[in-house]
Design a protein around this motif. Structure first.
Motif, PDB file in Angstrom:
ATOM      1  N   VAL A  96     -23.323  48.065  92.238  1.00  0.00           N
ATOM      2  CA  VAL A  96     -22.181  47.310  91.705  1.00  0.00           C
ATOM      3  C   VAL A  96     -21.220  46.949  92.837  1.00  0.00           C
ATOM      4  N   PHE A  97     -20.960  47.905  93.725  1.00  0.00           N
ATOM      5  CA  PHE A  97     -20.065  47.640  94.848  1.00  0.00           C
ATOM      6  C   PHE A  97     -20.659  46.574  95.774  1.00  0.00           C
ATOM      7  N   ARG A  98     -21.982  46.643  96.002  1.00  0.00           N
ATOM      8  CA  ARG A  98     -22.659  45.638  96.821  1.00  0.00           C
ATOM      9  C   ARG A  98     -22.431  44.245  96.277  1.00  0.00           C
ATOM     10  N   ASN A  99     -22.592  44.084  94.974  1.00  0.00           N
ATOM     11  CA  ASN A  99     -22.429  42.773  94.352  1.00  0.00           C
ATOM     12  C   ASN A  99     -20.991  42.268  94.488  1.00  0.00           C
ATOM     13  N   ALA A 100     -20.023  43.176  94.346  1.00  0.00           N
ATOM     14  CA  ALA A 100     -18.616  42.778  94.486  1.00  0.00           C
ATOM     15  C   ALA A 100     -18.325  42.331  95.913  1.00  0.00           C
ATOM     16  N   LEU A 101     -18.831  43.062  96.898  1.00  0.00           N
ATOM     17  CA  LEU A 101     -18.606  42.702  98.297  1.00  0.00           C
ATOM     18  C   LEU A 101     -19.307  41.398  98.649  1.00  0.00           C
ATOM     19  N   LEU A 102     -20.517  41.224  98.162  1.00  0.00           N
ATOM     20  CA  LEU A 102     -21.275  40.013  98.449  1.00  0.00           C
ATOM     21  C   LEU A 102     -20.573  38.789  97.861  1.00  0.00           C
ATOM     22  N   ALA A 103     -20.004  38.942  96.674  1.00  0.00           N
ATOM     23  CA  ALA A 103     -19.273  37.829  96.062  1.00  0.00           C
ATOM     24  C   ALA A 103     -18.071  37.429  96.906  1.00  0.00           C
ATOM     25  N   GLN A 104     -17.376  38.423  97.482  1.00  0.00           N
ATOM     26  CA  GLN A 104     -16.224  38.123  98.336  1.00  0.00           C
ATOM     27  C   GLN A 104     -16.666  37.446  99.628  1.00  0.00           C
ATOM     28  N   LEU A 105     -17.751  37.929 100.222  1.00  0.00           N
ATOM     29  CA  LEU A 105     -18.254  37.309 101.454  1.00  0.00           C
ATOM     30  C   LEU A 105     -18.628  35.850 101.217  1.00  0.00           C
ATOM     31  N   ARG A 106     -19.313  35.603 100.122  1.00  0.00           N
ATOM     32  CA  ARG A 106     -19.720  34.227  99.825  1.00  0.00           C
ATOM     33  C   ARG A 106     -18.515  33.324  99.592  1.00  0.00           C
ATOM     34  N   ARG A 107     -17.413  33.929  99.166  1.00  0.00           N
ATOM     35  CA  ARG A 107     -16.214  33.139  98.877  1.00  0.00           C
ATOM     36  C   ARG A 107     -15.454  32.769 100.135  1.00  0.00           C
ATOM     37  N   VAL A 108     -15.462  33.657 101.148  1.00  0.00           N
ATOM     38  CA  VAL A 108     -14.570  33.436 102.289  1.00  0.00           C
ATOM     39  C   VAL A 108     -15.257  32.959 103.565  1.00  0.00           C
ATOM     40  N   ILE A 109     -16.612  33.121 103.676  1.00  0.00           N
ATOM     41  CA  ILE A 109     -17.238  32.747 104.941  1.00  0.00           C
ATOM     42  C   ILE A 109     -18.711  32.396 104.721  1.00  0.00           C
ATOM     43  N   PRO A 110     -19.238  31.374 105.429  1.00  0.00           N
ATOM     44  CA  PRO A 110     -20.660  31.028 105.271  1.00  0.00           C
ATOM     45  C   PRO A 110     -21.558  32.159 105.782  1.00  0.00           C
ATOM     46  N   HIS A 111     -22.754  32.210 105.242  1.00  0.00           N
ATOM     47  CA  HIS A 111     -23.691  33.249 105.669  1.00  0.00           C
ATOM     48  C   HIS A 111     -24.266  32.906 107.040  1.00  0.00           C
ATOM     49  N   ASP A 112     -24.845  33.931 107.676  1.00  0.00           N
ATOM     50  CA  ASP A 112     -25.482  33.773 108.990  1.00  0.00           C
ATOM     51  C   ASP A 112     -26.975  34.076 108.908  1.00  0.00           C
ATOM     52  N   LEU A 113     -27.589  33.791 107.788  1.00  0.00           N
ATOM     53  CA  LEU A 113     -28.986  34.171 107.586  1.00  0.00           C
ATOM     54  C   LEU A 113     -29.939  33.398 108.486  1.00  0.00           C
ATOM     55  N   ARG A 114     -29.510  32.261 109.009  1.00  0.00           N
ATOM     56  CA  ARG A 114     -30.401  31.486 109.885  1.00  0.00           C
ATOM     57  C   ARG A 114     -30.454  32.047 111.309  1.00  0.00           C
ATOM     58  N   ARG A 115     -29.518  32.927 111.639  1.00  0.00           N
ATOM     59  CA  ARG A 115     -29.507  33.513 112.975  1.00  0.00           C
ATOM     60  C   ARG A 115     -30.579  34.599 113.085  1.00  0.00           C
ATOM     61  N   ARG A 116     -31.230  34.654 114.226  1.00  0.00           N
ATOM     62  CA  ARG A 116     -32.235  35.699 114.440  1.00  0.00           C
ATOM     63  C   ARG A 116     -31.578  37.068 114.538  1.00  0.00           C
ATOM     64  N   THR A 117     -30.398  37.109 115.178  1.00  0.00           N
ATOM     65  CA  THR A 117     -29.652  38.360 115.323  1.00  0.00           C
ATOM     66  C   THR A 117     -28.233  38.152 114.814  1.00  0.00           C
ATOM     67  N   PRO A 118     -27.723  39.042 113.966  1.00  0.00           N
ATOM     68  CA  PRO A 118     -26.351  38.881 113.468  1.00  0.00           C
ATOM     69  C   PRO A 118     -25.339  38.880 114.605  1.00  0.00           C
TER      70      PRO A 118
END
Length: 212
Positions: A96-118
């Motif tokens: 549940v906490f993961r989902n809440a944090l993920l929702a906030q991340l998606r709201r404030v900043i684009p993801h970096d999933l295309r990067r090979r290394t974070p």
């Protein structure tokens, strides 16, 4: 139409299944949490100056009990985005906490999933009642932060608690007495400015917040 009562055997079976389901749910919740030793072994990157980060986030968001402050830092520990929200879940569950944090991340900043290394790092400051000792709730937040970072393409950074005793970086042992729950944001003179390394517009926002 027939009315009647379940036999005692059926009632006992129903009660047994209910207890088993509750036990399984509790086991799943316990699996979705991390203890400080596991957190330390995961190679979480250390903050160069946690006091600056904590002070800046406290000044900007002024969190109260049961409030989480999620921040994304660039490689130079400059603040790129942040969000605060109150815990609404009744159960201590990392999923549940993961989902809440993920929702906030998606709201404030684009993801970096295309990067090979974070490149960017997410840190979590959680304000709660009680003392600074690790709790199962902390463990669930740790699990949730790590999983949310993976799903958003970020490095998982520090988990910090803010209590009446002050702040503490869990799994590291670094801590300070100020800020604490209910304390006013610290202000600094020009001759001694531990200003957070935030840069750009975020730096100006934090400068004004710290000067209130």
């Amino acid at each position: 139409m027939t009315f009647g009562f379940a036999s005692s055997g059926a009632a006992g079976m129903s009660g047994h299944l209910t207890s088993a389901a509750l036990s399984a749910d509790s086991a799943h919740r316990l699996a979705r949490m991390l203890e400080p030793a596991e957190w330390s072994a995961a190679g979480i990157p250390l903050l160069r100056n946690p006091r600056e980060v904590v002070g800046a986030l406290h000044a900007l968001h002024r969190p109260g009990p049961a409030t989480a402050v999620l921040a994304v830092l660039d490689p130079d520990e400059r603040l790129r985005a942040s969000a605060s929200f109150s815990r609404r879940a009744t159960a201590t569950d990392g999923w549940v906490f993961r989902n809440a944090l993920l929702a906030q991340l998606r709201r404030v900043i684009p993801h970096d999933l295309r990067r090979r290394t974070p490149v960017r790092t997410a840190v979590l400051l959680y304000c709660r009642d009680g003392d600074a000792r690790w709790t199962q709730e902390d463990g669930a937040w740790m699990w949730g932060l790590r999983d949310a970072c993976t799903l958003h393409g970020l490095r998982c950074g520090a988990y910090i608690t803010l209590t009446q005793d002050g702040w503490q970086v869990l799994g590291e042992g670094r801590a300070g007495r100020r800020p604490s729950v209910g304390s006013r944001p610290e202000t600094f003179s020009e001759t001694d400015p531990p200003a957070p390394r935030t840069g750009g517009a975020a730096s100006e926002v934090l400068r004004r917040a710290a000067a209130r």
